[in-house]
Design a protein around this motif. Structure first.
Motif, PDB file in Angstrom:
ATOM      1  N   SER A 630      22.402   0.034  23.119  1.00  0.00           N
ATOM      2  CA  SER A 630      24.541  -0.096  23.351  1.00  0.00           C
ATOM      3  C   SER A 630      24.960   1.192  23.045  1.00  0.00           C
ATOM      4  O   SER A 630      24.230   1.888  21.970  1.00  0.00           O
ATOM      5  N   ASN A 631      26.403   1.616  23.246  1.00  0.00           N
ATOM      6  CA  ASN A 631      26.958   2.841  22.448  1.00  0.00           C
ATOM      7  C   ASN A 631      26.589   2.492  21.333  1.00  0.00           C
ATOM      8  O   ASN A 631      26.502   3.266  19.929  1.00  0.00           O
ATOM      9  N   SER A 632      27.377   1.704  20.621  1.00  0.00           N
ATOM     10  CA  SER A 632      26.887   0.989  19.521  1.00  0.00           C
ATOM     11  C   SER A 632      25.802   0.848  18.280  1.00  0.00           C
ATOM     12  O   SER A 632      25.551   2.011  17.688  1.00  0.00           O
ATOM     13  N   GLU A 633      24.573   0.849  19.082  1.00  0.00           N
ATOM     14  CA  GLU A 633      23.252   0.990  19.132  1.00  0.00           C
ATOM     15  C   GLU A 633      23.153   2.933  18.841  1.00  0.00           C
ATOM     16  O   GLU A 633      22.272   3.186  17.577  1.00  0.00           O
ATOM     17  N   ALA A 634      23.224   3.581  20.110  1.00  0.00           N
ATOM     18  CA  ALA A 634      22.986   5.127  19.841  1.00  0.00           C
ATOM     19  C   ALA A 634      23.923   5.247  18.488  1.00  0.00           C
ATOM     20  O   ALA A 634      23.508   6.769  17.883  1.00  0.00           O
ATOM     21  N   SER A 635      25.272   5.631  18.565  1.00  0.00           N
ATOM     22  CA  SER A 635      25.522   5.338  16.599  1.00  0.00           C
ATOM     23  C   SER A 635      24.490   5.031  15.797  1.00  0.00           C
ATOM     24  O   SER A 635      25.661   6.131  15.202  1.00  0.00           O
ATOM     25  N   ASN A 636      24.392   3.991  15.515  1.00  0.00           N
ATOM     26  CA  ASN A 636      23.800   3.595  14.205  1.00  0.00           C
ATOM     27  C   ASN A 636      22.704   4.377  14.397  1.00  0.00           C
ATOM     28  O   ASN A 636      21.859   4.524  13.422  1.00  0.00           O
ATOM     29  N   MET A 637      21.779   4.648  15.771  1.00  0.00           N
ATOM     30  CA  MET A 637      20.918   5.821  15.575  1.00  0.00           C
ATOM     31  C   MET A 637      20.857   6.998  14.562  1.00  0.00           C
ATOM     32  O   MET A 637      20.230   7.731  13.807  1.00  0.00           O
ATOM     33  N   ILE A 638      22.168   7.663  14.967  1.00  0.00           N
ATOM     34  CA  ILE A 638      22.696   9.068  14.404  1.00  0.00           C
ATOM     35  C   ILE A 638      22.704   8.806  13.418  1.00  0.00           C
ATOM     36  O   ILE A 638      22.516   9.641  12.040  1.00  0.00           O
ATOM     37  N   LYS A 639      23.758   7.832  13.030  1.00  0.00           N
ATOM     38  CA  LYS A 639      23.996   7.783  11.541  1.00  0.00           C
ATOM     39  C   LYS A 639      23.008   6.869  10.093  1.00  0.00           C
ATOM     40  O   LYS A 639      23.314   7.548   9.556  1.00  0.00           O
ATOM     41  N   GLY A 640      21.822   6.559  10.566  1.00  0.00           N
ATOM     42  CA  GLY A 640      20.889   6.091  10.492  1.00  0.00           C
ATOM     43  C   GLY A 640      20.361   6.955   9.946  1.00  0.00           C
ATOM     44  O   GLY A 640      18.983   7.560   8.473  1.00  0.00           O
ATOM     45  N   LEU A 641      20.173   8.569  10.028  1.00  0.00           N
ATOM     46  CA  LEU A 641      19.401   9.158   9.889  1.00  0.00           C
ATOM     47  C   LEU A 641      19.490  10.239   8.749  1.00  0.00           C
ATOM     48  O   LEU A 641      20.392  10.079   7.550  1.00  0.00           O
ATOM     49  N   LYS A 642      18.588   9.835   8.200  1.00  0.00           N
ATOM     50  CA  LYS A 642      18.311  11.065   6.477  1.00  0.00           C
ATOM     51  C   LYS A 642      19.624  12.621   6.483  1.00  0.00           C
ATOM     52  O   LYS A 642      20.451  12.124   5.103  1.00  0.00           O
ATOM     53  N   SER A 643      19.256  13.322   7.639  1.00  0.00           N
ATOM     54  CA  SER A 643      19.876  14.567   7.527  1.00  0.00           C
ATOM     55  C   SER A 643      21.182  14.303   8.220  1.00  0.00           C
ATOM     56  O   SER A 643      21.764  15.091   8.960  1.00  0.00           O
ATOM     57  N   TYR A 644      21.950  12.724   8.484  1.00  0.00           N
ATOM     58  CA  TYR A 644      23.497  13.037   9.139  1.00  0.00           C
ATOM     59  C   TYR A 644      24.589  13.740   8.629  1.00  0.00           C
ATOM     60  O   TYR A 644      24.858  13.850   9.273  1.00  0.00           O
ATOM     61  N   ASN A 645      24.358  14.085   7.566  1.00  0.00           N
ATOM     62  CA  ASN A 645      25.013  15.107   7.552  1.00  0.00           C
ATOM     63  C   ASN A 645      25.340  15.875   7.453  1.00  0.00           C
ATOM     64  O   ASN A 645      25.890  16.924   7.717  1.00  0.00           O
ATOM     65  N   LEU A 646      24.348  16.966   8.030  1.00  0.00           N
ATOM     66  CA  LEU A 646      23.992  18.185   8.469  1.00  0.00           C
ATOM     67  C   LEU A 646      24.663  17.602  10.522  1.00  0.00           C
ATOM     68  O   LEU A 646      25.377  18.906  10.918  1.00  0.00           O
ATOM     69  N   ILE A 647      24.178  16.691  11.027  1.00  0.00           N
ATOM     70  CA  ILE A 647      25.290  16.244  12.053  1.00  0.00           C
ATOM     71  C   ILE A 647      26.786  16.288  12.117  1.00  0.00           C
ATOM     72  O   ILE A 647      27.352  16.857  12.975  1.00  0.00           O
ATOM     73  N   ARG A 648      26.912  16.058  10.947  1.00  0.00           N
ATOM     74  CA  ARG A 648      28.635  15.594  10.563  1.00  0.00           C
ATOM     75  C   ARG A 648      29.257  17.010  10.196  1.00  0.00           C
ATOM     76  O   ARG A 648      30.083  16.945  10.601  1.00  0.00           O
ATOM     77  N   GLY A 649      28.329  17.852  10.044  1.00  0.00           N
ATOM     78  CA  GLY A 649      29.154  19.514   9.390  1.00  0.00           C
ATOM     79  C   GLY A 649      28.994  19.155   7.907  1.00  0.00           C
ATOM     80  O   GLY A 649      29.501  18.578   7.135  1.00  0.00           O
ATOM     81  N   VAL A 650      28.590  20.753   7.059  1.00  0.00           N
ATOM     82  CA  VAL A 650      28.557  20.441   5.586  1.00  0.00           C
ATOM     83  C   VAL A 650      28.834  21.562   4.840  1.00  0.00           C
ATOM     84  O   VAL A 650      27.563  23.015   5.784  1.00  0.00           O
TER      85      VAL A 650
END
Length: 707
Positions: A630-650
């Motif tokens: 689902s859309n929320s599951e996909a979002s949780n997958m991304i946010k659950g990565l330890k390297s999520y801050n790299l995806i957000r931009g640092v």
């Protein structure tokens, strides 16, 4: 599409609903019953009598010279009246003959088979089990076991264990593949005051497994009237589709499920050659299944019981906890556990706090933790609870008590019992003086209270409950071009798809990908390859195509800026073993992520994401979800990565558009839904920024007969 329909039939095929005669029989026969309580047949007869089964009880014992325990006793099952439920405490070689008579002539609709010594590890065991299953199936009867300790419901105790809890309809349900686990869990539950509603020991699960009992509990569940929490100990899941369907349905209806899955340490034999396949272990799939259902997973009996006990209270509306005690040390330890796991212990101050202090003894401290001193009274505790309920900005309360002074704990227990029934905010109780306060704790449990014995254990299970995500919405997958995808899959042999077919599938799936050209791995093709590079413009990327990880054979060269380097790399790459082509692409810059999929037997596809390129091999930072996503599951997958801050931009570096990343994850899920023949696939890397995401490389492996 025919294959999809066929798979769905296989995966969802199930036995009929659990027979009502197993749950609430009007009559029971114990075949092999006796007066010897040291043997299963004698112990179960004694339990049926001692726990006041209201129906008729018959005993079959060929050696008995008279009544067994003053019950009607027969030499053979041929002689008994019609009966609802049969408990078989006889040698396995007699199972089939006895079951045939019971189901064929005596209208028996439920069988509980105690005997062990069956199954694949015993010579002839599987054939006996299969015959027993066939007899039950043909009669529309429910079979529990063999190799189990029985069933307990509020209506009867059909078990040979001597550790029988008080069975109440609003206690917890327990389903276990292991009888010894049941004995231990029941014992620990009694110590916490956790009531039990029913116990199902499924043993070898020849016909009826954990998922079948879950189906029954789901179909009969009425919130507020049935057991609110289910405890599971699982050794195998024969039908994951059914398990997921009914577990998630129960949780959506308001029930809680907490489970142990044993055997998670072995990945088993795998035929994986992709990044995704190599990292998707058997335990990963179980984790994904539990997460998708909303099940709280645990790894020990103590954790199972404590989690269940905490889940018997309503889930707090938030994560702010008030800690109340009459001794500082235990409260500080709980504060440490909760706060380091994301639970807030908000400071309590202001006029309401000052007003509460005035009601307590001098020296009491209300900042949170709230310490009302060893001399604190029941009236003091009541004032604190009322303030937390009505005035303080908290979502739950934990009260930690020790028997510091005589004749004080009983009064405090009465206050907690009264307030637990009236407060909308849940109140958890920790009582650590297990021996000194045994009398008061027993009283608290008899009146319906649940207490924990260790503040740190409670803190850990509480945080696990709150950190387990609630069930998301049902997945509605994005549209893909089914016609093109099925044409390619149906006309392709098993193995890795050629590069051009992979690109067609990405296009048909709506996944943006990088332009590329492929030339043969022949020296005379070097000028053709160079012309392609000139058309793209420098810099370009060159990589080999073949049945291997390119990085392992040094099959990639990035950022090629001139003819000389291009020719050197081309001549080097065509000499790599098993190369079947040279791929040329424009060079892209940006952050790298990946999305993959792996078919997991009858669980379906596991969809995986993480940081891309070589980082997937080095960091192994991945998250996963069972398809459909689902859309929320996909979002949780991304946010659950330890390297999520790299995806957000640092540090001023541009990140990746999370919505587009989530869309790629869901499109891979949609692709796998259309093409279940996909055994494993990688899109690695996907390179992008806040404006878009482009698939640079992808591999898809088709296997129709690999499980």
């Amino acid at each position: 599409m025919k294959l999809i329909a066929y798979l769905w039939i296989i995966l969802t095929k199930s036995i009929p609903m659990i027979a009502s005669e197993l749950i609430n029989p009007r009559s029971i026969v114990v075949v092999g019953g006796s007066e010897d309580v040291r043997r299963p047949g004698g112990a179960v007869v004694r339990n049926l009598i001692d726990h006041h089964f209201n129906g008729d009880i018959y005993v079959v014992n060929r050696k008995a010279e008279g009544p067994v325990c003053n019950l009607k006793t027969f030499k053979t099952v041929e002689d008994i009246p019609d009966v609802d439920l049969a408990i078989l405490a006889i040698p396995s070689e007699d199972f089939a003959e006895v079951a045939e008579i019971l189901c064929g002539k005596k209208c028996c609709k439920a069988l509980i088979a105690f005997t062990s010594g069956l199954g694949k590890f015993y010579n002839g065991g599987e054939s006996v089990e299969q015959r027993l299953k066939n007899i039950a199936d043909n009669a529309g009867a429910t079979l529990i076991g063999p190799n189990c300790i029985g069933v307990m419901t509020p209506y009867y105790v059909g078990s040979f264990t001597n550790n029988v809890p008080v069975l109440v309809s609003k206690g917890a349900d327990l389903i276990s593949s292991s009888g010894t686990i049941i004995v231990s869990v029941v014992e620990q539950s009694i110590k916490l005051g956790l009531r039990i509603s029913s116990v199902f020991s499924v043993g070898n699960s020849v016909q009826t497994g954990v998922e079948d009992i879950l189906e029954y509990l789901d179909e009969t569940y009425v919130h507020g009237e049935c057991a609110p929490v289910k405890m599971l100990y699982i050794e195998s899941i024969a039908n994951p589709v059914k398990f997921l369907k009914h577990a998630s349905s129960l949780i959506r209806k308001g029930a809680g499920i907490v489970a142990i899955k044993s055997g998670y340490s072995s990945a088993g034999s795998r035929a994986a050659t992709s990044h995704t396949g190599a990292m998707a272990t058997e335990d990963t799939v179980i984790d994904a299944l539990f997460t998708k259902a909303g099940i709280v997973r645990c790894y020990s009996r103590t954790e199972l019981v404590n989690l269940c006990a905490a889940m018997m209270l309503p889930r707090p509306s938030g994560n702010r906890m008030a800690i109340i005690s009459h001794g500082g040390g235990l409260a500080v330890m709980l504060t440490d556990v909760l706060s380091t796991n994301g639970i807030k212990i908000p400071k309590i101050d202001g006029a309401a706090a000052e007003n509460l202090v005035k009601k307590l003894h001098d020296g009491a401290y209300v900042s949170n933790p709230i310490d009302f001193l060893p001399t604190g009274t029941a009236a003091h505790l009541e004032a604190i609870i009322d303030a937390c309920e009505n005035e303080f900005d908290v979502d739950a309360m934990t009260i930690i008590l020790d028997k510091l002074l005589d004749n004080n704990l009983s009064d405090l227990c009465n206050v907690m019992l009264k307030k637990q029934n009236r407060c909308r905010k849940p109140i958890y109780t920790v009582m650590t003086s297990i021996d000194k306060a045994a009398k008061e704790i027993d009283y608290f449990h008899e009146k319906g209270g649940i207490s924990f014995t260790d503040e740190a254990i409670f803190g850990k299970v509480f945080t696990k409950i709150l950190n387990t995500k609630q069930i998301s919405e049902k997945a509605v997958l994005p549209p893909v071009d089914t016609r093109i995808i099925r044409r390619i899959i149906d006309n392709s042999p098993d193995g890795y798809l050629p590069s051009d077919k992979v690109l067609e599938i990405l296009d048909a799936s709506g996944i943006n990908r990088l332009s590329q050209m492929v030339v043969e791995n022949k020296k005379e093709k070097i000028e053709e390859a160079l012309n392609i590079a000139h058309q793209f413009g420098w810099p370009v990327v060159m990589k080999v195509s073949g049945p291997f990880h390119r990085s392992e054979v040094d099959g990639v060269c990035l950022n090629i800026m001139d003819d000389r380097l291009f020719k050197e790399e081309f001549n080097r790459m065509i000499r790599i073993r098993d190369v079947n082509g040279i791929i040329i692409q424009p060079m892209l810059y940006g952050n790298q992520v990946f999305v993959g999929a792996k078919r997991e037997s009858n669980y379906g596809h596991l969809i995986v994401c993480g940081m891309g390129g070589v980082y997937i091999e080095v960091n192994k930072d991945i998250t996963y979800c069972l398809s459909p996503v689902s859309n929320s599951e996909a979002s949780n997958m991304i946010k659950g990565l330890k390297s999520y801050n790299l995806i957000r931009g640092v540090r001023g570096q541009e990140g990746i558009n999370e919505n587009i990343f989530a869309e790629v994850i869901r499109r891979v899920s949609a692709l796998c839904n259309i093409a279940p023949e996909i055994y494993e696939m990688d899109i690695n890397p996907l390179i992008g920024n806040m404006r878009g995401l482009t698939a640079v490389d992808a591999r898809i492996r088709i296997e129709r007969n690999v499980h």
